[in-house]
Enzyme design. Structure first.
Site, PDB file in Angstrom:
ATOM      1  N   ASP A  53       1.030  -0.841   0.564  1.00 17.06           N
ATOM      2  CA  ASP A  53       0.002  -0.095   0.074  1.00 17.06           C
ATOM      3  C   ASP A  53       1.018   0.833  -0.056  1.00 17.06           C
ATOM      4  OD1 ASP A  53      -2.262  -1.225   0.385  1.00 17.06           O
ATOM      5  OD2 ASP A  53      -2.484  -1.664   2.428  1.00 17.06           O
ATOM      6  N   TYR A 111       7.460 -10.005   6.101  1.00 15.68           N
ATOM      7  CA  TYR A 111       7.064  -9.190   6.757  1.00 15.68           C
ATOM      8  C   TYR A 111       8.117  -8.820   8.242  1.00 15.68           C
ATOM      9  CZ  TYR A 111       4.066  -8.490   2.545  1.00 15.68           C
ATOM     10  OH  TYR A 111       3.534  -8.562   2.006  1.00 15.68           O
TER      11      TYR A 111
END
Length: 256
Positions: A53, A111
């Site tokens: 994003d 992540y």
């Protein structure tokens, strides 16, 4: 037709995200434009391992593209980094099997999410961590993190849960969620077989509500069972999130 794999690092601060968006600048767009110039093609389709994003960063994003001819990869590597903005770097360019797919060939991803917990925000970390100003109980944070590991239906922690991959199968396996000290705060390390849209940020938001005693740890099981995004907490901000690595079998899918 030959297939080529890019490993990419980028600072997502000034971009709408990885994926091409109308009337906005994206990482995918910048790299595709550079490839078109260097390969003298009107169109080159670059496929990423997944979207990140706006404001999210990457140290190891992976993408692939097809081209009919052999390419001097050393020259292409240097030329790409010469054309691209300085906040996007190509770390490696490699030939891979024509069957390789940056998204569908991936077997797991890692992540990291960075939390800045000092009372005063370090200005050099403001674009790369979440300045969380409520006091937290690290022991409760670690206990809550354990509840997310293993195989679960993560519908409650996915935006757009009724679209795309989440609608087909919202079950994912989180191999580990480690809480580690980091300068000025903590680093949350996620490793799993795949992640739904905004899943990491939604988990982090819920964990921090629990760690700061805004929610009880017992609510986590109830949130999972509800299969309703509204039951989980607000998503953590994007700037603390980094895509660290995408893992593939057979030496990342590269040709021998």
């Amino acid at each position: 037709m030959h297939c080529y794999k890019l490993t990419i690092a980028y600072d997502g601060t000034n971009y709408s995200g990885w994926q091409i968006q109308p009337n906005a600048s994206s990482i995918q767009q910048k790299i595709q434009e550079a490839l078109c110039i260097l390969l003298k093609k009107e169109k080159v389709v670059l496929v990423g391992s997944g979207r990140t994003d706006a404001g999210v960063h990457a140290k190891g994003q992976v993408a692939h593209f097809h081209f009919q001819d052999y390419i001097d990869l050393s020259r292409l590597h240097v030329s790409l980094n010469g054309l691209l903005p300085r906040d996007i770097r190509i770390k490696a360019v490699e030939p891979v099997s024509p069957r390789f797919h940056s998204q569908y060939s991936a077997i797991r991803k890692e992540y990291h999410y960075y939390l800045h917990l000092n009372r005063v925000m370090d200005p050099f970390q403001r674009l790369y961590s979440w300045h969380f100003q409520r006091k937290i109980d690290v022991n409760i944070l670690k206990k809550a993190a354990i509840l997310f590991t293993g195989t679960h239906d993560f519908t409650s922690f996915a935006n757009e849960a009724h679209r795309g991959t989440a609608a087909k199968n919202p079950v994912r396996t989180l191999y580990r969620l480690d809480i580690k000290p980091n300068e000025g705060g903590l680093r949350l390390e996620f490793e799993g077989d795949g992640f739904l849209y905004k899943m990491v940020r939604n988990i982090v938001g819920t964990l921090m509500d629990v760690a700061s005693h805004k929610r009880a740890i017992e609510e986590i099981d109830q949130i999972f069972a509800a299969k309703n995004r509204r039951q989980a907490s607000l998503a953590a901000p994007p700037e603390g999130l980094f895509l660290i690595q995408v893992f593939y079998e057979n030496e990342n899918g590269c040709l021998d």
